[in-house]
Motif scaffolding. Structure first.
Motif, PDB file in Angstrom:
ATOM      1  N   ILE A   1       0.833  -1.202   0.000  1.00  0.00           N
ATOM      2  CA  ILE A   1       0.000   0.000   0.000  1.00  0.00           C
ATOM      3  C   ILE A   1       0.871   1.256   0.000  1.00  0.00           C
ATOM      4  N   TYR A   2       1.889   1.268   0.879  1.00  0.00           N
ATOM      5  CA  TYR A   2       2.768   2.439   0.959  1.00  0.00           C
ATOM      6  C   TYR A   2       3.466   2.701  -0.377  1.00  0.00           C
ATOM      7  N   PHE A   3       3.951   1.612  -0.961  1.00  0.00           N
ATOM      8  CA  PHE A   3       4.663   1.782  -2.230  1.00  0.00           C
ATOM      9  C   PHE A   3       3.713   2.167  -3.368  1.00  0.00           C
ATOM     10  N   SER A   4       2.470   1.651  -3.321  1.00  0.00           N
ATOM     11  CA  SER A   4       1.524   1.963  -4.402  1.00  0.00           C
ATOM     12  C   SER A   4       1.135   3.434  -4.416  1.00  0.00           C
ATOM     13  N   PHE A   5       1.000   4.018  -3.221  1.00  0.00           N
ATOM     14  CA  PHE A   5       0.683   5.441  -3.127  1.00  0.00           C
ATOM     15  C   PHE A   5       1.919   6.306  -3.375  1.00  0.00           C
ATOM     16  N   GLY A   6       3.067   5.871  -2.975  1.00  0.00           N
ATOM     17  CA  GLY A   6       4.270   6.709  -3.057  1.00  0.00           C
ATOM     18  C   GLY A   6       5.064   6.546  -4.323  1.00  0.00           C
ATOM     19  N   CYS A   7       4.927   5.390  -4.959  1.00  0.00           N
ATOM     20  CA  CYS A   7       5.803   5.109  -6.119  1.00  0.00           C
ATOM     21  C   CYS A   7       4.976   4.522  -7.253  1.00  0.00           C
ATOM     22  N   LEU A   8       4.192   5.367  -7.925  1.00  0.00           N
ATOM     23  CA  LEU A   8       3.354   4.872  -9.018  1.00  0.00           C
ATOM     24  C   LEU A   8       4.192   4.324 -10.160  1.00  0.00           C
ATOM     25  N   SER A   9       5.398   4.856 -10.263  1.00  0.00           N
ATOM     26  CA  SER A   9       6.265   4.424 -11.370  1.00  0.00           C
ATOM     27  C   SER A   9       6.797   3.008 -11.177  1.00  0.00           C
ATOM     28  N   LEU A  10       6.632   2.503  -9.958  1.00  0.00           N
ATOM     29  CA  LEU A  10       7.195   1.171  -9.684  1.00  0.00           C
ATOM     30  C   LEU A  10       6.100   0.105  -9.551  1.00  0.00           C
ATOM     31  N   VAL A  11       4.956   0.325 -10.251  1.00  0.00           N
ATOM     32  CA  VAL A  11       3.841  -0.615 -10.157  1.00  0.00           C
ATOM     33  C   VAL A  11       4.246  -2.007 -10.619  1.00  0.00           C
ATOM     34  N   LEU A  12       4.975  -2.083 -11.723  1.00  0.00           N
ATOM     35  CA  LEU A  12       5.349  -3.397 -12.250  1.00  0.00           C
ATOM     36  C   LEU A  12       6.245  -4.151 -11.256  1.00  0.00           C
ATOM     37  N   MET A  13       7.190  -3.421 -10.669  1.00  0.00           N
ATOM     38  CA  MET A  13       8.080  -4.059  -9.691  1.00  0.00           C
ATOM     39  C   MET A  13       7.297  -4.522  -8.464  1.00  0.00           C
TER      40      MET A  13
ATOM     41  N   LEU B   1       4.718  -8.738  -5.066  1.00  0.00           N
ATOM     42  CA  LEU B   1       3.510  -9.343  -4.519  1.00  0.00           C
ATOM     43  C   LEU B   1       3.344 -10.789  -4.977  1.00  0.00           C
ATOM     44  N   PHE B   2       3.626 -11.036  -6.255  1.00  0.00           N
ATOM     45  CA  PHE B   2       3.533 -12.402  -6.777  1.00  0.00           C
ATOM     46  C   PHE B   2       4.510 -13.337  -6.052  1.00  0.00           C
ATOM     47  N   TYR B   3       5.726 -12.803  -5.855  1.00  0.00           N
ATOM     48  CA  TYR B   3       6.744 -13.606  -5.166  1.00  0.00           C
ATOM     49  C   TYR B   3       6.321 -13.919  -3.722  1.00  0.00           C
ATOM     50  N   ASN B   4       5.761 -12.892  -3.049  1.00  0.00           N
ATOM     51  CA  ASN B   4       5.304 -13.108  -1.667  1.00  0.00           C
ATOM     52  C   ASN B   4       4.165 -14.117  -1.591  1.00  0.00           C
ATOM     53  N   ASN B   5       3.268 -14.064  -2.569  1.00  0.00           N
ATOM     54  CA  ASN B   5       2.165 -15.032  -2.600  1.00  0.00           C
ATOM     55  C   ASN B   5       2.668 -16.455  -2.758  1.00  0.00           C
ATOM     56  N   ARG B   6       3.681 -16.616  -3.584  1.00  0.00           N
ATOM     57  CA  ARG B   6       4.272 -17.954  -3.766  1.00  0.00           C
ATOM     58  C   ARG B   6       4.905 -18.440  -2.457  1.00  0.00           C
ATOM     59  N   LEU B   7       5.595 -17.518  -1.767  1.00  0.00           N
ATOM     60  CA  LEU B   7       6.196 -17.900  -0.480  1.00  0.00           C
ATOM     61  C   LEU B   7       5.134 -18.307   0.541  1.00  0.00           C
ATOM     62  N   ARG B   8       4.028 -17.512   0.565  1.00  0.00           N
ATOM     63  CA  ARG B   8       2.962 -17.811   1.498  1.00  0.00           C
ATOM     64  C   ARG B   8       2.333 -19.168   1.204  1.00  0.00           C
ATOM     65  N   LYS B   9       2.115 -19.447  -0.104  1.00  0.00           N
ATOM     66  CA  LYS B   9       1.535 -20.735  -0.484  1.00  0.00           C
ATOM     67  C   LYS B   9       2.458 -21.886  -0.084  1.00  0.00           C
ATOM     68  N   ARG B  10       3.741 -21.672  -0.289  1.00  0.00           N
ATOM     69  CA  ARG B  10       4.701 -22.716   0.067  1.00  0.00           C
ATOM     70  C   ARG B  10       4.700 -22.950   1.587  1.00  0.00           C
ATOM     71  N   SER B  11       4.607 -21.850   2.340  1.00  0.00           N
ATOM     72  CA  SER B  11       4.572 -21.979   3.810  1.00  0.00           C
ATOM     73  C   SER B  11       3.325 -22.729   4.259  1.00  0.00           C
ATOM     74  N   HIS B  12       2.168 -22.373   3.649  1.00  0.00           N
ATOM     75  CA  HIS B  12       0.920 -23.068   4.007  1.00  0.00           C
ATOM     76  C   HIS B  12       0.976 -24.544   3.619  1.00  0.00           C
ATOM     77  N   ASP B  13       1.586 -24.843   2.462  1.00  0.00           N
ATOM     78  CA  ASP B  13       1.734 -26.248   2.046  1.00  0.00           C
ATOM     79  C   ASP B  13       2.605 -27.009   3.034  1.00  0.00           C
ATOM     80  N   ASN B  14       3.700 -26.353   3.459  1.00  0.00           N
ATOM     81  CA  ASN B  14       4.581 -26.999   4.454  1.00  0.00           C
ATOM     82  C   ASN B  14       3.849 -27.257   5.760  1.00  0.00           C
ATOM     83  N   LEU B  15       3.010 -26.267   6.155  1.00  0.00           N
ATOM     84  CA  LEU B  15       2.254 -26.406   7.388  1.00  0.00           C
ATOM     85  C   LEU B  15       1.262 -27.567   7.293  1.00  0.00           C
TER      86      LEU B  15
END
Length: 637
Positions: free
Chosen positions: A349-361, A366-380
């Protein structure tokens, strides 16, 4: 003259607290009064202490008063420990420890640690006991409770004494003695003197031990500690018995019995009855010796079953505690994952409001974090499945262990107890040659049964815990059957039972030879056991395609149809006495069923009450041998 006043003061204080409690409203102050009263009573009158401890526990729970609930649970746990209810005591003590840690109640923490250590000591888990006793000592020293610290040092000395570390035990006992003298606490000094007396008994310094025990008993009586008094009375009686002063020993033993009966100290009764029986043997009073030996055996058997049950319940309580800790760890990890997820969202949220130019990054992050979260839940999820599998495995192993304990406790102890009784009679009273021969013949039959049952038990336990190892090979059925018939020839002869082997010499099956021996052994043994005098056993065969069908038939008592359906079910199988009262543990048929099925065969039974029983099993024929014989026969023509 001041010392007796201490115990009297404690009783007066207890009476005063009881009067206050009767009229006090049900609030937190009443919980505090109840806990103080139980602390005074629990080593003096545990029955009354239990009544008030339950009141304190229930009221604290009702008021949600955690600061009063922790000492209430600790008091209740210690009382259950004195009554021998170790699983309940362990659960209450661990709960008290957890609550007192959250309340920063160091006194209750120390007492809870001491209770857990005492439970481990009773279960002979000495390493765990000494760890908890040392934690107790360190905490008591930290809060300045030197009297309890002295008793803890004497407890450590007891543990070291039980593990044959006598020099270390004396060092700890001497430290406890020095510390208890500084505190002036009667209970601590009495406990330490008792420990020092035990060490002197080990060194056979009877004079030094008697002096310490008598001082310890005086202090225990002054302080009104009934359990402590009973344990010291038994020690003094044993000391006199060791020196052959039996009349003097019996005086202390009988005083111990009176206290133990009054307050329900079953373990003291067990130990003292045994010593009284020994004293009467020394006095040549065999009638009284038998009376107290019988009393000892009765209470010993009761406590033996209770201790086994308590041991299993305690293991279950420890297992449940570990499961709870694992679940807490998993919940904590899940909370951390969720918090991490929230933090990541905030960053986004902070980056989306402060750095519109970095939306792609940001999308990539976010995609990378979602993959990590899924992997953590799978491990659990995988960990949860693994824990469930381990819990099921442990439960199955506990069931197997329970069955082994039950079988050993109820079916194998009898003949061994008979042997012990016979040896006692020979050593103490003597038997005539005729009496000894008669007893030996009876005992031999019992021990033969024990040997057979032990072999079945060992095979069954191996199959349950490690799995059966099968080594299949071509085997002559008749040859194995002849071996087992020879093995049981004496048993058959004793009942005048004839065994007819109609198996053919040239028939071979593919089977584990040791398993086939055990199959015939159990079937022939059963046929003899349940056959009448001058009965008949017939072993016959039939061929069905690639299988050989072997039947073992007897002319014995047979079974009801309702019993037949129970034979091969592990949940409903049973054991019966043979026609000559032969005993068994009831797992032989379960065992041979497993053997036959692991050898790719099957078994069935037909029986009629009063007419006999036929067990029939199928095994694969050795077809390669049959083909060779057929080829040789055709070539000869």
């Amino acid at each position: 003259m001041l010392l007796p006043g201490i115990g009297l003061c404690q009783y007066q204080r207890a009476d005063s607290l009881e009067n206050i409690i009767r009229t006090a409203p049900d609030d937190t102050t009443k919980v505090l009064y109840l806990n103080k009263l139980v602390t005074i009573l629990r080593e003096r009158n545990n029955t009354k202490a239990l009544h008030y401890a339950r009141q304190a526990h229930d009221l604290a729970g009702k008021l949600n008063y955690e600061a009063g609930l922790a000492p209430a649970k600790e008091n209740l746990g210690w009382i259950y420990y004195r009554f021998g209810n170790l699983s309940e005591a362990f659960q209450l003590s661990t709960d008290a420890l957890a609550i007192s840690e959250l309340q920063f109640d160091s006194t209750t923490m120390a007492r809870s640690l001491n209770s857990i250590a005492a439970i481990y000591f009773d279960q002979k888990l000495y390493q765990q006991a000494i760890v908890y006793f040392r934690r107790t000592y360190a905490l008591n020293e930290k809060i300045g409770d030197h009297a309890t610290a002295a008793r803890t040092l004497s407890n450590i000395a007891y543990v070291l004494l039980r593990t044959n570390q006598y020099d270390s035990a004396r060092i700890y006992a001497q430290r406890a003695f020095d510390l208890s003298n500084k505190t002036g606490n009667n209970y601590s000094k009495s406990a330490v003197l008792r420990a020092l007396g035990d060490i002197d008994m080990f060194k056979k310094d009877y004079k030094g031990a008697l002096e310490k025990f008598e001082r310890a008993l005086l202090l225990a009586r002054m302080d009104g500690k009934t359990y402590h008094q009973a344990s010291i009375l038994r020690r003094i009686g044993n000391l006199y018995l060791q020196q052959n002063h039996t009349d003097r020993a019996l005086q202390f033993f009988f005083e111990n019995v009176a206290l133990a009966k009054k307050y329900g100290y079953q373990d003291e009764l067990e130990n003292t009855y045994k010593l009284i029986a020994q004293a009467f043997i020394a006095k040549k009073n065999h009638i009284k010796a038998l009376e107290y030996q019988t009393a000892y055996q009765r209470i010993h058997d009761s406590l033996y079953d209770k201790r086994n049950s308590e041991y299993l319940a305690l293991q279950q309580a420890r297992f449940d505690s570990e499961i709870k800790e694992t679940q807490i760890e998993l919940l904590t990890k899940d909370a951390e994952l969720k918090q991490e997820e929230i933090n990541n969202q905030r960053v986004w949220i902070y980056f989306s409001f402060g750095c519109l130019s970095l939306v792609l990054m940001l999308a990539s992050v976010l995609f990378y974090n979602n993959r990590l979260r899924k992997r953590s839940h799978d491990n659990l999820a995988e960990k949860n499945i693994e824990i469930a599998q381990q819990a099921l495995q442990l439960s199955n192993m506990n069931d197997t262990k329970d069955k082994l304990f039950s079988i050993i406790s109820h079916d194998l102890r009898g003949p061994l107890a008979s042997l012990r009784g016979l040896m006692n009679l020979v050593g103490e009273t003597g038997l005539t040659q005729e009496e000894f021969q008669q007893a030996s013949n009876t005992l031999k039959l019992s021990l033969d049964a024990v040997q057979e049952n032990l072999e079945n038990l060992l095979y069954w336990a191996q199959s349950q815990l490690k799995g059966l190892q099968v080594n299949m090979e071509p085997t002559s059925v008749k040859h194995v059957a002849d071996e087992m018939i020879a093995l049981y020839a004496e048993a058959a002869k004793s009942k005048d039972v004839s065994i007819l082997n109609e198996l053919e010499n040239d028939q071979h099956v593919v089977v584990d030879k040791n398993h086939l021996r055990m199959i015939f052994r159990n079937l022939i043994s059963n046929a003899i056991k349940f056959n009448a005098k001058q009965g008949m056993i017939v072993i016959s065969q039939k061929q069905f395609g690639n299988y050989m069908e072997v039947s073992v038939s007897d002319s014995g008592v047979g079974m009801r149809a309702s019993d037949v359906v129970k034979l091969f079910n592990a949940e409903t199988h049973f054991t019966k006495l043979g026609t000559n009262q032969e005993k068994g543990v009831g797992i032989g048929l379960l065992l041979i069923k497993e053997f036959i099925e692991h050898n790719e065969g099957s078994i069935s039974v037909e029986s009629a009450e009063g007419k006999g029983t036929t067990f029939t099993f199928r095994l694969k024929l050795d077809m390669s041998r049959i083909k060779k014989e057929e080829g040789a026969l055709s070539s000869s023509f």
